[in-house]
Every structure is written in C-alpha cells, then in structure tokens.
Design an enzyme around this catalytic site. Sequence first.
Site, mmCIF file in Angstrom:
data_model
loop_
_atom_site.group_PDB
_atom_site.id
_atom_site.type_symbol
_atom_site.label_atom_id
_atom_site.label_comp_id
_atom_site.label_asym_id
_atom_site.label_seq_id
_atom_site.Cartn_x
_atom_site.Cartn_y
_atom_site.Cartn_z
ATOM 1 N N GLU A 59 -74.804 66.733 -61.506
ATOM 2 C CA GLU A 59 -75.646 67.906 -61.240
ATOM 3 C C GLU A 59 -77.009 67.778 -61.910
ATOM 4 O OE1 GLU A 59 -71.323 69.448 -61.468
ATOM 5 O OE2 GLU A 59 -72.547 67.924 -62.459
ATOM 6 N N CYS A 87 -69.743 71.750 -65.483
ATOM 7 C CA CYS A 87 -69.450 71.923 -66.906
ATOM 8 C C CYS A 87 -70.476 72.883 -67.509
ATOM 9 C CB CYS A 87 -69.499 70.560 -67.608
ATOM 10 S SG CYS A 87 -71.181 69.935 -67.859
#
Length: 159
Positions: A59, A87
């Site tokens: 990401e 996360c």
Amino acid sequence: MENKEQHQQFMEMAIALSFENLQTGNGGPFGAVIVKDGQFIAGSANKVALNNDPTAHAEVSAIRLACAQLNTFDLTGCVIYTSCEPCPMCLGAIYWAKIGTIYYANTKADAEEVGFSDKLIYEELDKPLEKRALPVVQLMRNEALKAFKLWEKSPFEIE
C-alpha cells in the site's frame, strides 16, 4: 463497465501483484492498486525484502508511485484495492494520502494465520505511552515548538 465488475478487475490486479511477488521471490504475498476516476494510476507489490525497507508495504509503495504519477501528495478522489486488510502503518498512510475508499481481500486474521501479525501494534496503540513495550521519551519540546511557530507564519504552510 459496471461498478462491481470494475471493482473486481482492480482487486484482481492487486491479487495478481501478490502472486507475482511470490513467484519472483521478491517478498510477501501483498499487492495494492490505486485508481482515480475508474483509471489505474499505480500498483505495487510488497517491497520490504527487495528494498530492505520495512515501510515498503504494498500500500505504501503504491501510494508513493501514485503520488509521483499524479505529482501530488493528496490522493483525494482515489481508491485503493489491496490484497489484504491494511496494517496500522498502511492505514495511517492511506488516511494521510486522503484516499477515499479501501477495498481489501484477505483479513488481518488471515494474514496472522500465515505469520503476518499486527496484533502487537494494535495492542500497543491502546496503551498509554508509559505502558508500551517500546520506550517513548519526550525531549526538548520547547526547542522543537519554535519550528512549529515558524511554520504557522511560513508562506510555505500547506493546509
């Protein structure tokens, strides 16, 4: 193209990046794609091992590429498709980038089952600073505040 089909197409791209990363031996099974106005902007797999960079999750790497592609740090209007629930670090980066929607495939529980656990971080974030496993010590606040005061008057201040 129908919205559902479009979502599936971009998620398939993110998942394909996770498989490609495994096949090349470049890192973990994570991929992410950033889209704006239905158009692919950037995509990346996890590059932690490849770059020796613990922040190079799929990401974050995709955000970096999208920002470079669009020449901005503000990804308002963008959507991220990620092969796994982000996360805490990636979630923070997504918020900072102002991405509007997250679509994810695997859950954080799925990731934990194969050895990728964020449990410690989530538990630590719930604790007061003085109770965390990692010591957090404040130093020289008054000196550092001077830079913030200058920033408030700076012509370079960004909203």
